[in-house]
Design a protein around this motif. Structure first.
Motif: not given
Length: 325
Positions: A171-175
């Motif tokens: 989820g790093q990109v979305a966060a």
């Protein structure tokens, strides 16, 4: 003999070979990784990566200007702080080594090339992991995302045009996309290190960032045995808003790179990592291979597999070769 089909006709001279080449290298397709170390006044060489330097901020600025003059597409900055702690406080300090260096490089060459920063905690933590640790010593994925969001804002404020999300947290990109957009920074590009494998080829890089790693990163980086998983990770990063996706390392993972390039609607990059660099340099220095030809062949193979751009420590040197042809 009567042979109506003679493929060798297309190889008979250098001019013909150049005309029919399926893939080409261009300086603009190369990105130079650079290391800036806190507490030094002059650049220092690295033993395991001949020709690669720990830079001071001043020497980093000069080297970035040289890269821009050579025509490379961008520089990717990594910070090496003097002091580290459990949450990587230096990563979000506006005056920390990476953010200060980013401001200097952006002011120097920000209009000429793409200034990029590594968004990961491993250089800044005293345990060397890419995230904050839970009570049991494991990497806490969601707590790490909160730190990544803070880092993203700090790096964008410092002038980074592209953030390299290399930590391999779910989820790093979305966060990061969410927090940047909420702050009015929808202009900042995100590079998702989508298919980053737990590779033995990162060894020299550990010297470059003076890694304090305890244990290994196999619980969050990909298993080298898994091909489909690399594509799955890339698809997820695209869905979450990545502007570019990465395969790392490059040469040992050309099959994964080809899979991702065939499926991705966004640009695909590959990182020719420190171990790849060190092996070619060592073999070349021993006279076992033709160093320069091997460098060009290795980069061409990465482009042939589908990379739109390549992070390589030879970026400036190769750009000079290409421009002099």
């Amino acid at each position: 003999m009567t042979l109506p089909v003679r493929p060798r006709r297309l190889r008979q001279t250098a001019a013909v070979r150049r005309l029919v080449a399926e893939h080409r290298l261009d300086p603009a397709q190369l990105v130079l990784p650079m290391f800036v170390r806190e507490g030094i006044d002059e650049p220092r060489p690295m033993q395991s990566m001949p020709g690669v330097l720990h830079h001071s901020i001043d020497s980093l600025r000069r080297a970035a200007a040289e890269a821009a003059e050579a025509g490379v597409g961008g520089v990717m900055l990594f910070g090496v702080p003097e002091h580290r702690d459990g949450i990587g406080s230096g990563a979000t300090d506006p005056d920390g080594v990476l953010n200060a260096a980013t401001r200097a490089v952006a002011a120097e060459v920000g209009d000429a090339i793409v200034v990029q920063t590594d968004l990961c905690l491993d250089e800044f933590t005293d345990h060397g992991h890419c995230g904050v640790l839970a009570a049991d010593g494991s990497v806490d994925n969601d707590a790490t995302l909160l730190r990544y969001r803070e880092m993203a804002l700090a790096q964008a404020e410092a002038g980074s045009q592209l953030l390299g999300l290399s930590g391999m947290m779910d989820g790093q990109v979305a966060a990061v996309r969410e927090v940047l957009d909420a702050a009015g920074r929808s202009d900042v590009l995100l590079l998702g290190y989508a298919a980053k494998y737990a590779s033995a080829l990162y060894g020299p890089f550990r010297e470059a960032v003076e890694s304090t790693l305890q244990g290994d990163r196999r619980t969050y980086q990909l298993d080298p045995a898994n091909r489909r998983e690399g594509l799955r990770e890339a698809v997820l990063d695209v869905e979450q808003g990545a502007d570019v996706v990465m395969v790392k390392p490059a040469s040992f993972y050309l099959d994964v790179l080809s899979d991702v390039a065939a499926a991705s609607p966004v640009p695909v990059w590959a990182y020719q990592v420190s171990g790849e660099y060190a092996m070619i340099e060592a073999a070349g220095r021993n006279g076992w291979i033709d160093r320069d030809r091997t460098i060009l062949e290795s980069l061409t193979s990465i482009r042939r597999a589908g990379a739109d751009a390549v992070l390589t420590y030879w970026a400036v040197e190769v750009a000079g070769w290409l421009r002099s042809r």
